[in-house]
Design an enzyme around this catalytic site. Structure first.
Site, mmCIF file in Angstrom:
data_model
loop_
_atom_site.group_PDB
_atom_site.id
_atom_site.type_symbol
_atom_site.label_atom_id
_atom_site.label_comp_id
_atom_site.label_asym_id
_atom_site.label_seq_id
_atom_site.Cartn_x
_atom_site.Cartn_y
_atom_site.Cartn_z
ATOM 1 N N GLU A 1 12.182 -36.250 62.213
ATOM 2 C CA GLU A 1 11.006 -35.753 61.491
ATOM 3 C C GLU A 1 9.824 -36.708 61.544
ATOM 4 O O GLU A 1 8.683 -36.274 61.649
ATOM 5 C CB GLU A 1 11.357 -35.454 60.024
ATOM 6 C CG GLU A 1 12.191 -34.195 59.813
ATOM 7 C CD GLU A 1 13.689 -34.469 59.925
ATOM 8 O OE1 GLU A 1 14.056 -35.635 60.172
ATOM 9 O OE2 GLU A 1 14.479 -33.527 59.780
ATOM 10 N N HIS B 1 18.957 -30.176 49.441
ATOM 11 C CA HIS B 1 18.450 -29.018 50.178
ATOM 12 C C HIS B 1 17.907 -27.945 49.234
ATOM 13 O O HIS B 1 17.876 -26.778 49.599
ATOM 14 C CB HIS B 1 19.550 -28.390 51.046
ATOM 15 C CG HIS B 1 19.978 -29.216 52.207
ATOM 16 N ND1 HIS B 1 20.763 -30.328 52.071
ATOM 17 C CD2 HIS B 1 19.722 -29.104 53.535
ATOM 18 C CE1 HIS B 1 20.997 -30.865 53.260
ATOM 19 N NE2 HIS B 1 20.364 -30.151 54.167
#
Lengths: 321, 372, 337
Positions: free
Chosen positions: C70, C139
């Site tokens: 990322e 998450h």
């Protein structure tokens, strides 16, 4: 590709400009005329200029907190830079960026960067733009030995390689990340790291403009030909501290003086071109003189420039909000 | 099903209507009612309006009560002759409820279609009614759409093949309006008629659409069987630019609502959903520039550009002009001094939208001129 | 106009903008999927299928699968935006901002200001947020308050499919960096969405219900819960105004203040943790600007100050519910409700 006389004069001019600029900032900072903190590039000039002599406006570079040299080498206006460092309204960034954030996107200068390791991912982006829009441009991340240990840098090597980007990573290793020796902090070697990512990596003496120029030429040519990224490990020295005010207690006795005496990049350049009769000594002196007076004028302009006002505080946060 | 028991069902007013609330019955159980009589107020998500009886007979039983919300096509009431006993009506209602299926067929849903008049330029339209019937073509005004005729099209489709279009720049049609001149829109409407093989139609035009209809009628006289012009442009210079500019520029519901309220005499019938639909339409790519161009060409510098009044002389088709006395967009005084041979109908307590505010009466007028 | 899911609406927005502007590229992990693998191309189209079909249409050069990296690709997107592309980068779960936040808040967000107004950074970061998937602590977070805090970023939270298409289109066309939050529990929710392209301006709240008694300001998926609560409370004769600000940055303070002034009561519903979230932000705004219009203390309905739990039994307790919103409304109305 060869350097002709004009190229050599231009290279010398840019290196002198950087040295004069940094010496001036050093003095002015000491005199209390410059706010914040500054990181000076003096001693490392051959790296920025050796690389940027190959570049055009369509090519992008990202720099570091030690960014003045890269800016000048890439063609940023020194007067605007000086005003920026003084925090003035006429500065290249209106006084909002300062020393660590000088940028001029019209020149392909994506900014000095206050975050160590901030530049390499950005340069993947600039390289992606060049590749996608087929501009023929390349993108170059200057980073230090400190940044070479950041995850962002290593991730960027990987991304640049798997996407086959026209990106070049120039690791300017001046031996110290702040006060910490790169001999201690960097595991393995920079070139082996490049090898690990499957890209060409080469070490070069950063005091030697011609050596840097040559390896940069090869890497840039590969990138322009669609042959992907490269790494250049430039070994060099900085003359001043990590930042101005750094007492440099971590360096060895006489370490800097010895480099200045034996490996100063400006002196090496001068010797080489005069000995080989590429340029006359007078020509070089003339460049030195004109650069000095120009930098004096930049500092005077910056000193007398107007400061930004409250009306500037909230502008340029967004294009439209 | 008994032959002498007749249902009154929840009507479908416009594409989006799936259910309606019976606000209040205007008649009593046991009353004799006449076809066309206003017997209840019905509220949809978009509008509140008087519901007119579809039949003549004796109203024997309310099935949907005041305040109840039921799907389109559901039983509102039952009409039957005196001699039908209550048990039979109970049975009818029970059977209806047992067999009621909530589906598009029951709701009588028609879906709008699109047709290309030029490559890449499509017109969306809603067609309802038998192919064998004479066509009526409805043309909405600035910023409107085919759904503006929600209270008219369904009702008139019993006797006519009805077409309601989205003009270029509007609704689901192309957002290309050419040079933005009224005559260009007329050309595009005429192209639509050609592509759809509508040789001759009764034209009903509102506001800007009235100007287009009149323009078409004078340029293609043989293709227009009758002309109903509702608060049309072209009869004088005045136009309320506060409305036009507000319609174009206001993006927020509350501010736009204040603009839309200028359209009608009694704004209580305008629902949040109606405002929301206009906002959604205005957000579509190309709508803003299209509306601005139409404004700049059709009402440059705050005045109407078209002078169509003189064209009335040339008209061969039977023509009527319908206006609301309290029209705040184009003043009803524009209808003053028109030749006697035209039917002029001005409604009191009515704004710029007589076909919505006086739907039943306007429907009767359209039906009458089309049948004459 | 046709019925589309939240997922389809987002896909259509990106598709139409890629068609309209060749500078628009998308990138992310498994954004097409199957890159370099022997099986199908476009194997996933994003982990939950939002970008499915883009790669076959626009090719690998514009639909870029990334490694799990990322920092590199979000930073790459920022650099690409500053140099002429209009990247739409997918940060799969917003929780992963932890490994790339520097690229967002120190780089992309600040270019324009630091560079004296000379940088243009048309970057879109799409990211999934929210609880309800039994996806546990790493998450399931909201985290939009963190992005809202950063000057230079815009933050959008589409609350349904129509909003999703319009806000995504607007985000791609916007010249500032935008982070667009997609609630993972909403991808299959369907409604009528225009086929044509349209943008919804940022900073314009949507008033989804109009009422007299209480104003509910809700964010993202919570708008739907607030609407349900408002509809349900109607039966008790309580009418609510529901405000969906659409974007937390810019925030439509005007509509919030206006509607709270009208009702005199405010319940703010925010799925984020309760400290320094949008609920505290709106509460502070209202108490600072229109304190004298308030008839009752402001009430916040938020997740608790604990990480998102895994066990369904716990997660259900964690997420704000319609029942909690209704209870809060009754509480601000006082005794007798």
């Amino acid at each position: 590709m060869q350097l002709n006389r004009d190229d050599l004069k231009e290279a010398y001019r840019r290196m002198c400009l950087i040295r004069e600029f940094e010496d001036k900032v050093h003095d002015e900072f000491a005199a209390g005329n410059i706010p914040g903190f500054v990181h000076l590039y003096a001693g490392e000039e051959a790296s920025a200029v050796g690389v940027c002599m190959h570049l055009e406006d369509r090519d992008a570079i990202a720099s570091t907190h030690r960014g003045h040299g890269h800016c000048i080498a890439k063609g940023c206006d020194a007067e605007g830079m000086m005003s920026e460092i003084y925090g003035k309204k006429d500065g290249l960034c209106g006084g909002k960026g300062g020393s660590m954030h000088i940028a001029d996107l019209s020149k392909g200068m994506l900014g000095a960067n206050g975050i160590v390791g901030g530049g390499p991912p950005l340069i993947c982006g600039a390289a992606l733009t060049a590749k996608t829009l087929k501009t023929g441009g390349v993108a170059i991340a200057f980073l230090g030995d400190g940044a070479s240990n950041q995850g962002t840098t290593l991730e960027s090597y990987n991304l640049a390689k798997i996407w086959n980007l026209p990106a070049i990573f120039v690791v300017e290793d001046n031996g110290y990340a702040e006060s910490t020796a790169s001999a201690w902090s960097v595991a393995g070697t920079q070139t082996k790291r490049a090898e690990g990512f499957g890209m060409p990596g080469v070490e070069v003496d950063g005091h030697d403009f011609f050596a840097v120029w040559e390896v940069a030429r090869e890497a840039i040519e590969r990138a322009r030909n669609g042959e992907g990224p490269s790494l250049i490990h430039v070994k060099l020295n900085r003359y001043y501290g990590h930042f101005e005010g750094d007492a440099i207690t971590y360096k060895g006795e006489g370490e800097i003086d010895k480099i200045k005496a034996t490996k100063d990049c400006l002196n090496l350049f001068k010797q080489r071109v005069v000995e080989t009769s590429l340029l006359e000594s007078d020509e070089l002196s003339e460049i030195e003189g004109s650069v000095k007076s120009y930098i004096d004028q930049c500092a005077a302009t910056a000193m007398s420039g107007s400061t930004p006002t409250e009306a500037d505080l909230m502008t340029d946060v967004y294009l439209k909000y | 099903m008994s032959g002498n028991i007749e249902p009154i069902l929840m009507p479908k007013w416009g594409l989006a209507m799936e259910e309606g609330m019976l606000v209040e019955w205007q008649v009593e159980e046991g009353d004799a009612i006449e076809k066309g009589q206003e017997i209840a107020d019905i509220e949809t998500t978009k509008i509140t309006n008087a519901f007119e009886s579809p039949l003549t007979g004796q109203l024997r039983r309310f099935v949907t009560m005041d305040g109840e919300t039921v799907p389109v096509g559901f039983l509102l009431a039952v009409c039957a002759a005196e001699d039908v006993d209550d048990a039979e009506i109970d049975g009818f209602v029970r059977d209806f409820k047992d067999n009621f299926v909530l589906d598009e067929a029951a709701a009588g849903a028609a879906e709008p279609e699109t047709v290309e008049i030029e490559p890449g330029q499509s017109i969306r339209y809603m067609a309802i009614g038998s192919d064998d019937s004479e066509p009526i073509l409805f043309v909405h005004g600035f910023g409107g759409g085919f759904d503006n005729w929600m209270l008219n099209q369904e009702a008139l489709s019993e006797d006519f093949r009805t077409y309601a279009i989205d003009l270029p720049g509007h609704g689901g049609s192309t957002k290309q309006v050419g040079d933005g001149e009224l005559a260009t829109l007329t050309d595009m409407l005429h192209s639509f008629m050609s592509v759809m093989k509508i040789e001759r139609a009764h034209l009903v035009g509102h506001s800007m659409g009235g100007g287009i209809a009149l323009d078409l009628a004078t340029r293609y006289p043989s293709q227009v069987a009758s002309l109903s012009l509702i608060a049309p442009v072209g009869f004088g210079p005045d136009i309320n630019m506060e409305y036009i500019d507000g319609f174009i520029t206001q993006t927020r519901a509350r501010k736009l609502r204040a603009v839309i309220e200028l359209l009608v005499d009694d704004p209580t019938g305008i629902s949040p959903d109606m405002i929301e639909e206009i906002i959604k339409y205005k957000r579509l790519d190309g709508v803003g520039p299209a509306l601005e161009l139409l404004r700049d060409k059709i009402m440059p510098s705050g005045q109407q550009a078209a002078e169509l009044k003189d064209r009335l002389e040339d008209l061969v088709a039977p023509t009527q002009i319908i206006w609301g006395r309290n029209d705040r967009i184009i003043p009803a005084s524009h209808a003053d001094g028109l030749p006697d041979r035209f039917k002029i109908q001005i409604y009191d307590d009515t704004g710029h939208m007589p076909h919505m505010e006086r739907a039943n009466e306007v429907n009767a007028l359209i039906s009458a001129i089309a049948k004459s | 106009m046709s019925v589309k899911s939240y997922r389809q609406a987002l896909n259509e927005a990106i598709y139409q903008e890629m068609e309209r502007d060749e500078r628009v590229v998308v990138m992310g992990e498994d954004i097409a999927g199957g890159m370099g693998a022997p099986g199908e191309d476009d194997a996933w189209g994003g982990v939950l299928g939002v970008t499915k079909g883009l790669m076959p249409k626009f090719g690998r050069d514009r639909v870029l699968d990334t490694p799990i990296s990322e920092s590199a690709f979000i930073g790459c997107a920022a650099g690409a935006a500053a140099t002429g592309l209009r990247p739409v980068a997918e940060l799969m779960f917003v929780d992963f901002m932890g490994v790339c936040f520097d690229q967002i808040f120190n780089q992309a967000a600040k270019f324009r200001y630091m560079f004296g107004g000379k940088a243009v950074t048309p970057l879109v970061i799409r990211t999934m947020y929210g609880a309800g998937f039994r996806a546990a602590s790493q998450h399931s977070q909201c985290l939009y308050p963190l992005f809202t805090h950063i000057p230079g970023l815009k933050v959008a939270l589409p609350s349904n499919a129509y909003e999703a298409k319009g806000l995504m289109t607007q985000a791609i066309r916007d010249d500032d960096p935008v982070v667009i939050f997609e609630h993972k529990a909403m991808y299959d929710e369907e409604m009528e969405v225009p086929d044509e392209a349209y943008g919804i301006p940022f900073g314009e709240a949507n008033v989804t219900r109009e009422g007299d008694d209480v104003t509910l300001v809700a964010f993202g998926r919570m708008v739907n819960l607030a609407n349900d609560a408002a509809d349900s409370l109607k039966a008790s004769g309580i009418t609510c105004t529901v405000v969906d600000p659409r974007t937390t940055s810019p925030l439509d303070t005007e509509t919030i203040l206006e509607t709270v002034s009208e009702t005199g009561r405010l319940v703010v519903i925010d799925e984020a943790h309760p400290r320094c979230n949008m609920a505290t932000d709106v509460s502070a705004l209202v108490s600072q600007e229109i304190f004298s219009d308030l008839k009752a203390p402001v009430k916040m309905v938020t997740a608790p100050h604990c990480p998102v739990p895994f066990s369904p039994a716990l997660e259900d307790l964690y997420i704000p519910s319609t029942a909690k919103i209704e209870a809060a409304v009754r509480e601000v109305l006082g005794k007798g409700h």
